[in-house]
Design a protein around this motif. Structure first.
Motif, mmCIF file in Angstrom:
data_model
loop_
_atom_site.group_PDB
_atom_site.id
_atom_site.type_symbol
_atom_site.label_atom_id
_atom_site.label_comp_id
_atom_site.label_asym_id
_atom_site.label_seq_id
_atom_site.Cartn_x
_atom_site.Cartn_y
_atom_site.Cartn_z
ATOM 1 N N ASN A 202 0.622 -1.240 -0.025
ATOM 2 C CA ASN A 202 -0.071 0.161 0.038
ATOM 3 C C ASN A 202 0.880 1.088 -0.021
ATOM 4 O O ASN A 202 0.475 2.228 -0.154
ATOM 5 C CB ASN A 202 -0.694 -0.032 1.504
ATOM 6 N N MET A 205 0.921 3.720 -3.155
ATOM 7 C CA MET A 205 -0.402 4.396 -3.136
ATOM 8 C C MET A 205 -0.736 5.271 -2.072
ATOM 9 O O MET A 205 -1.297 6.313 -2.526
ATOM 10 C CB MET A 205 -1.333 3.194 -3.443
ATOM 11 N N GLY A 221 -9.567 1.654 -2.863
ATOM 12 C CA GLY A 221 -8.871 1.710 -4.135
ATOM 13 C C GLY A 221 -9.918 2.498 -5.162
ATOM 14 O O GLY A 221 -9.598 2.361 -6.389
ATOM 15 N N CYS A 282 -1.343 0.666 -8.319
ATOM 16 C CA CYS A 282 -2.151 -0.593 -7.721
ATOM 17 C C CYS A 282 -1.892 -1.852 -8.449
ATOM 18 O O CYS A 282 -1.729 -2.907 -7.947
ATOM 19 C CB CYS A 282 -3.509 -0.104 -7.855
ATOM 20 N N ASN A 312 -8.635 -2.746 0.451
ATOM 21 C CA ASN A 312 -8.566 -1.967 -0.855
ATOM 22 C C ASN A 312 -8.983 -3.007 -1.989
ATOM 23 O O ASN A 312 -8.664 -3.915 -2.465
ATOM 24 C CB ASN A 312 -7.174 -1.812 -1.194
ATOM 25 N N LEU A 315 -7.575 -3.485 -5.184
ATOM 26 C CA LEU A 315 -6.424 -4.060 -5.329
ATOM 27 C C LEU A 315 -6.670 -5.673 -5.350
ATOM 28 O O LEU A 315 -5.932 -6.510 -6.004
ATOM 29 C CB LEU A 315 -5.459 -3.598 -4.211
#
Length: 388
Positions: A202, A205, A221, A282, A312, A315
């Motif tokens: 993560n 991101m 996400g 991602c 997420n 993801l």
């Protein structure tokens, strides 16, 4: 009177520095299976997160005075988390055998000419502010034996999730992602455990959305899902030599940070839309996780996700797309909440230290042998001890 110190606390703050996850657990004496008594997520004080995140940039500087103050501040933050979870469990400090504190990693350099891994979070302060013994500095005993000192969760994953009939892989997605390869032999043979950091989880991101929108994370996400994968950027990022390097290997924010991303963005002939960058980051996380499994752990039949990345949704969808026919579940399917696996691992590691049992997995880290991990910091003596 028999010793009532039968509970352990695990404290974990990852590379995203969004909170200390704290857990109180009691372990079955025969099988070592955990019973979770309470959990708590404790955000950092104002300004502390920015100060810690600022340490990972290239060319970072920190005076000894600043280092000392940060060390103590992180220690107090961790102590607050421990006290909060003790209160939630309705326990007193004399029920806690030990607190396992991972500390906050500010630099991880297992491949340096003088290998080391540096975590701050003054363990003596945690002991003083909680009244409990503390185990900290888990990584460097493994590094002293030639290991990477990371990932540390793999031996714990094996203790909980290895299955004699199934080849499994546990995928932990924090700021950095790591995998634990658990062939069926790992249920009875700890030397069969394999694992390593696959690369960004993560963290990139989170850093990108913080830069562009001032938000700490990309909820579910959604922003990544709104973008389009930039093929040129993806190919540039995925060509990083780390991904092809065989294990043992481990990494951190000092490697896969915004400086790394910026170098690749500056080399492109175009400037991608920020949402497209997020979508590409991602995709990079999902693709490198599955590529690592296929490249270094073929034959794994089932994937079990844990860590903050399970929230997420985009993801998780991309991981499932890359995984093909293999089922992708969370560790909830195995009876343990995916949000608390890492914190629980440090409660388990503290217990291993108390019992004098090894906490590393040499097949993961590359260490020359097994090691009892962690430095012991005793609880303060009772106030009447001086009169005894």
């Amino acid at each position: 009177m028999p010793d009532q110190r039968d509970c352990y606390i695990g404290l974990m703050s990852g590379t995203s520095v969004d909170a200390v996850d704290a857990i109180v657990a009691r372990f079955d004496s025969a099988q070592g299976r955990p019973e979770i008594l309470a959990t708590h997520s404790h955000p950092p004080p104002t300004g502390l997160r920015d100060a810690l995140l600022g340490l990972s940039g290239a060319g970072q500087r920190l005076t000894l005075l600043e280092y000392g103050r940060l060390d103590q501040a992180v220690g107090s933050w961790f102590a607050e988390a421990a006290n909060a979870v003790i209160d939630k469990a309705a326990l007193s400090a004399d029920r806690i055998a030990a607190i396992g504190s991972h500390g906050q990693t500010i630099w991880h350099a297992p491949d340096d000419t003088r290998p080391f891994s540096l975590q701050i979070g003054a363990a003596p302060r945690i002991a003083a502010e909680t009244g409990c013994s503390v185990v900290a500095d888990f990584r460097n005993a493994d590094i002293a034996l030639g290991g990477q000192g990371a990932p540390l969760v793999c031996a714990f994953h094996a203790a909980l999730f290895a299955d004699a009939d199934t080849h499994r892989v546990a995928v932990n997605i924090g700021g950095i992602a790591n995998i634990t390869l658990l062939p069926h032999q790992a249920a009875s043979d700890t030397t069969a455990i394999r694992g390593f950091d696959t690369g960004p989880g993560n963290g990139l991101m989170d850093a990108w959305i913080q830069r562009i929108h001032g938000r700490s994370h990309d909820a579910a996400g959604a922003w990544a899902a709104s973008g389009t994968i930039d093929d040129a950027l993806f190919e540039a990022l995925a060509s990083e030599a780390y991904f092809q390097r065989p294990p043992p290997k481990s990494t951190g924010r000092e490697y896969f940070g915004l400086d790394w991303l910026d170098r690749h963005l500056e080399a492109l002939p175009h400037a991608p839309d920020p949402a497209d960058v997020q979508a590409t980051l991602c995709e990079l996380t999902a693709a490198t996780i599955i590529d690592a499994i296929e490249r270094f752990g073929p034959g794994q039949e089932a994937l079990y996700l844990c860590g903050g990345g399970v929230h997420n949704r985009y993801l998780v969808e991309r991981i499932a797309a890359w995984a093909g026919p293999r089922p992708v579940e969370t560790t909830g399917m195995l009876g343990l909440d995916p949000d608390w696996i890492e914190a629980l691992a440090f409660a388990w590691l503290a217990r291993q230290r108390v019992l004098g049992q090894p906490g590393n997995a040499p097949g993961v880290t590359g260490a020359r042998g097994l090691a009892v991990l962690g430095a012991w910091h005793a609880a303060p003596l009772p106030s009447d001890a001086a009169d005894a």
